[in-house]
Design a protein around this motif. Structure first.
Motif, PDB file in Angstrom:
ATOM      1  N   ARG A  22       0.834  -1.209   0.000  1.00 18.66           N
ATOM      2  CA  ARG A  22       0.000   0.000   0.000  1.00 18.66           C
ATOM      3  C   ARG A  22       0.867   1.257   0.000  1.00 18.66           C
ATOM      4  NH1 ARG A  22      -4.918   0.486   3.874  1.00 18.66           N
ATOM      5  NH2 ARG A  22      -6.154   0.613   2.004  1.00 18.66           N
ATOM      6  N   ARG A  23       1.885   1.272   0.844  1.00 19.62           N
ATOM      7  CA  ARG A  23       2.780   2.435   0.934  1.00 19.62           C
ATOM      8  C   ARG A  23       3.578   2.611  -0.361  1.00 19.62           C
ATOM      9  NH1 ARG A  23       3.285   7.367   2.288  1.00 19.62           N
ATOM     10  NH2 ARG A  23       5.359   7.972   2.905  1.00 19.62           N
ATOM     11  N   TYR A  24       3.999   1.494  -0.963  1.00 18.05           N
ATOM     12  CA  TYR A  24       4.740   1.552  -2.218  1.00 18.05           C
ATOM     13  C   TYR A  24       3.920   2.268  -3.288  1.00 18.05           C
ATOM     14  CZ  TYR A  24       6.582   0.041  -6.696  1.00 18.05           C
ATOM     15  OH  TYR A  24       7.059   0.033  -7.975  1.00 18.05           O
ATOM     16  N   PHE A  25       2.650   1.889  -3.421  1.00 15.38           N
ATOM     17  CA  PHE A  25       1.818   2.506  -4.446  1.00 15.38           C
ATOM     18  C   PHE A  25       1.481   3.950  -4.113  1.00 15.38           C
ATOM     19  CE2 PHE A  25       1.210  -1.922  -5.669  1.00 15.38           C
ATOM     20  CZ  PHE A  25       1.497  -1.812  -7.014  1.00 15.38           C
ATOM     21  N   GLN A  26       1.349   4.282  -2.837  1.00 16.89           N
ATOM     22  CA  GLN A  26       1.152   5.679  -2.461  1.00 16.89           C
ATOM     23  C   GLN A  26       2.352   6.518  -2.919  1.00 16.89           C
ATOM     24  OE1 GLN A  26       0.659   5.350   1.767  1.00 16.89           O
ATOM     25  NE2 GLN A  26      -1.578   5.265   1.624  1.00 16.89           N
ATOM     26  N   LEU A  27       3.547   6.023  -2.647  1.00 14.54           N
ATOM     27  CA  LEU A  27       4.757   6.744  -3.046  1.00 14.54           C
ATOM     28  C   LEU A  27       4.886   6.809  -4.567  1.00 14.54           C
ATOM     29  CD1 LEU A  27       7.247   5.236  -0.447  1.00 14.54           C
ATOM     30  CD2 LEU A  27       6.278   7.552  -0.449  1.00 14.54           C
ATOM     31  N   LEU A  28       4.582   5.708  -5.244  1.00 12.56           N
ATOM     32  CA  LEU A  28       4.651   5.677  -6.699  1.00 12.56           C
ATOM     33  C   LEU A  28       3.688   6.686  -7.306  1.00 12.56           C
ATOM     34  CD1 LEU A  28       5.602   4.383  -9.373  1.00 12.56           C
ATOM     35  CD2 LEU A  28       3.721   2.762  -9.103  1.00 12.56           C
ATOM     36  N   HIS A  29       2.440   6.686  -6.854  1.00 13.15           N
ATOM     37  CA  HIS A  29       1.438   7.601  -7.420  1.00 13.15           C
ATOM     38  C   HIS A  29       1.795   9.054  -7.152  1.00 13.15           C
ATOM     39  CE1 HIS A  29      -1.734   4.176  -7.487  1.00 13.15           C
ATOM     40  NE2 HIS A  29      -0.825   4.059  -8.426  1.00 13.15           N
ATOM     41  N   ARG A  30       2.365   9.315  -5.995  1.00 12.35           N
ATOM     42  CA  ARG A  30       2.786  10.684  -5.701  1.00 12.35           C
ATOM     43  C   ARG A  30       3.949  11.094  -6.602  1.00 12.35           C
ATOM     44  NH1 ARG A  30       4.609  11.374   0.113  1.00 12.35           N
ATOM     45  NH2 ARG A  30       2.495  10.670   0.472  1.00 12.35           N
ATOM     46  N   SER A  31       4.884  10.178  -6.825  1.00 11.90           N
ATOM     47  CA  SER A  31       6.080  10.528  -7.603  1.00 11.90           C
ATOM     48  C   SER A  31       5.776  10.701  -9.089  1.00 11.90           C
ATOM     49  CB  SER A  31       7.191   9.494  -7.403  1.00 11.90           C
ATOM     50  OG  SER A  31       6.823   8.268  -7.964  1.00 11.90           O
ATOM     51  N   ILE A  32       4.809   9.957  -9.642  1.00 15.09           N
ATOM     52  CA  ILE A  32       4.527  10.110 -11.073  1.00 15.09           C
ATOM     53  C   ILE A  32       3.761  11.386 -11.380  1.00 15.09           C
ATOM     54  CG2 ILE A  32       4.664   7.648 -11.559  1.00 15.09           C
ATOM     55  CD1 ILE A  32       1.606   7.586 -11.697  1.00 15.09           C
ATOM     56  N   ASP A  33       3.325  12.092 -10.347  1.00 10.93           N
ATOM     57  CA  ASP A  33       2.659  13.377 -10.560  1.00 10.93           C
ATOM     58  C   ASP A  33       3.630  14.550 -10.557  1.00 10.93           C
ATOM     59  OD1 ASP A  33       0.090  12.407 -10.931  1.00 10.93           O
ATOM     60  OD2 ASP A  33      -0.318  12.352  -8.786  1.00 10.93           O
ATOM     61  N   THR A  34       4.923  14.278 -10.432  1.00  9.93           N
ATOM     62  CA  THR A  34       5.896  15.366 -10.392  1.00  9.93           C
ATOM     63  C   THR A  34       6.422  15.690 -11.789  1.00  9.93           C
ATOM     64  OG1 THR A  34       7.799  13.912 -10.060  1.00  9.93           O
ATOM     65  CG2 THR A  34       6.655  14.680  -8.075  1.00  9.93           C
ATOM     66  N   ALA A  35       6.792  16.936 -11.962  1.00  7.42           N
ATOM     67  CA  ALA A  35       7.374  17.369 -13.238  1.00  7.42           C
ATOM     68  C   ALA A  35       8.722  16.692 -13.475  1.00  7.42           C
ATOM     69  CB  ALA A  35       7.540  18.886 -13.245  1.00  7.42           C
ATOM     70  N   GLU A  36       9.467  16.451 -12.401  1.00 12.44           N
ATOM     71  CA  GLU A  36      10.768  15.820 -12.532  1.00 12.44           C
ATOM     72  C   GLU A  36      10.645  14.412 -13.123  1.00 12.44           C
ATOM     73  OE1 GLU A  36       9.684  17.173  -9.666  1.00 12.44           O
ATOM     74  OE2 GLU A  36      10.972  18.921  -9.436  1.00 12.44           O
ATOM     75  N   ALA A  37       9.658  13.660 -12.660  1.00 12.23           N
ATOM     76  CA  ALA A  37       9.463  12.305 -13.186  1.00 12.23           C
ATOM     77  C   ALA A  37       9.087  12.357 -14.665  1.00 12.23           C
ATOM     78  CB  ALA A  37       8.381  11.584 -12.389  1.00 12.23           C
ATOM     79  N   LEU A  38       8.206  13.285 -15.012  1.00 17.18           N
ATOM     80  CA  LEU A  38       7.778  13.403 -16.401  1.00 17.18           C
ATOM     81  C   LEU A  38       8.941  13.796 -17.303  1.00 17.18           C
ATOM     82  CD1 LEU A  38       5.357  13.171 -18.279  1.00 17.18           C
ATOM     83  CD2 LEU A  38       4.877  15.567 -17.836  1.00 17.18           C
ATOM     84  N   GLU A  39       9.814  14.665 -16.829  1.00 24.21           N
ATOM     85  CA  GLU A  39      10.981  15.063 -17.612  1.00 24.21           C
ATOM     86  C   GLU A  39      11.979  13.916 -17.761  1.00 24.21           C
ATOM     87  OE1 GLU A  39      12.761  18.559 -15.949  1.00 24.21           O
ATOM     88  OE2 GLU A  39      10.849  19.635 -15.947  1.00 24.21           O
ATOM     89  N   ALA A  40      12.150  13.138 -16.696  1.00 25.55           N
ATOM     90  CA  ALA A  40      13.150  12.070 -16.717  1.00 25.55           C
ATOM     91  C   ALA A  40      12.704  10.871 -17.551  1.00 25.55           C
ATOM     92  CB  ALA A  40      13.454  11.619 -15.286  1.00 25.55           C
ATOM     93  N   LYS A  41      11.471  10.455 -17.403  1.00 26.78           N
ATOM     94  CA  LYS A  41      10.964   9.247 -18.084  1.00 26.78           C
ATOM     95  C   LYS A  41       9.536   9.497 -18.581  1.00 26.78           C
ATOM     96  CE  LYS A  41      14.368   6.395 -16.944  1.00 26.78           C
ATOM     97  NZ  LYS A  41      15.088   5.533 -17.839  1.00 26.78           N
ATOM     98  N   PRO A  42       9.362  10.312 -19.611  1.00 27.64           N
ATOM     99  CA  PRO A  42       8.009  10.700 -20.031  1.00 27.64           C
ATOM    100  C   PRO A  42       7.114   9.531 -20.443  1.00 27.64           C
ATOM    101  CG  PRO A  42       9.660  11.504 -21.593  1.00 27.64           C
ATOM    102  CD  PRO A  42      10.392  10.940 -20.437  1.00 27.64           C
ATOM    103  N   MET A  43       7.638   8.578 -21.196  1.00 25.09           N
ATOM    104  CA  MET A  43       6.795   7.461 -21.645  1.00 25.09           C
ATOM    105  C   MET A  43       6.355   6.589 -20.461  1.00 25.09           C
ATOM    106  SD  MET A  43       8.623   6.391 -25.230  1.00 25.09           S
ATOM    107  CE  MET A  43       7.591   4.973 -25.427  1.00 25.09           C
ATOM    108  N   LEU A  44       7.271   6.307 -19.558  1.00 22.52           N
ATOM    109  CA  LEU A  44       6.952   5.500 -18.392  1.00 22.52           C
ATOM    110  C   LEU A  44       5.922   6.196 -17.510  1.00 22.52           C
ATOM    111  CD1 LEU A  44       7.423   3.088 -16.511  1.00 22.52           C
ATOM    112  CD2 LEU A  44       9.359   4.363 -15.539  1.00 22.52           C
ATOM    113  N   VAL A  45       6.132   7.481 -17.264  1.00 22.04           N
ATOM    114  CA  VAL A  45       5.219   8.228 -16.400  1.00 22.04           C
ATOM    115  C   VAL A  45       3.823   8.280 -17.012  1.00 22.04           C
ATOM    116  CG1 VAL A  45       4.730  10.525 -15.453  1.00 22.04           C
ATOM    117  CG2 VAL A  45       7.023   9.555 -15.255  1.00 22.04           C
ATOM    118  N   ARG A  46       3.736   8.522 -18.313  1.00 22.49           N
ATOM    119  CA  ARG A  46       2.411   8.560 -18.957  1.00 22.49           C
ATOM    120  C   ARG A  46       1.724   7.204 -18.875  1.00 22.49           C
ATOM    121  NH1 ARG A  46       5.212  11.283 -23.345  1.00 22.49           N
ATOM    122  NH2 ARG A  46       5.183  13.491 -22.864  1.00 22.49           N
ATOM    123  N   ARG A  47       2.480   6.124 -19.072  1.00 23.67           N
ATOM    124  CA  ARG A  47       1.900   4.781 -18.984  1.00 23.67           C
ATOM    125  C   ARG A  47       1.409   4.492 -17.569  1.00 23.67           C
ATOM    126  NH1 ARG A  47       5.524  -0.080 -18.970  1.00 23.67           N
ATOM    127  NH2 ARG A  47       6.935   1.526 -19.654  1.00 23.67           N
TER     128      ARG A  47
END
Length: 65
Positions: A22-47
């Protein structure tokens, strides 16, 4: 002869640092909403965002019925 070592066992400190699912997915969902994640791995973040949003939509449909 086989070894009676600790092969395949995880140390207590490694187990303690691994988040529960549960905590893993909370952290994952929070991190994929950041601009840094989108800049670093755009295809992965969008998926990952699409999968998360599809899961949320399915949950909403189930609860609405």
């Amino acid at each position: 002869m086989g070894h009676a070592g600790r092969a395949g066992k995880t140390s207590p400190s490694a187990r303690d640092s691994t988040p529960r699912p549960r905590r893993y997915f909370q952290l994952l969902h929070r991190s994929i909403d950041t601009a840094e994640a989108l800049e670093a791995k755009p295809m992965l973040v969008r998926r990952l965002r699409r999968r998360r949003d599809a899961g949320r939509a399915e949950t909403s449909r189930r609860h609405a019925s």
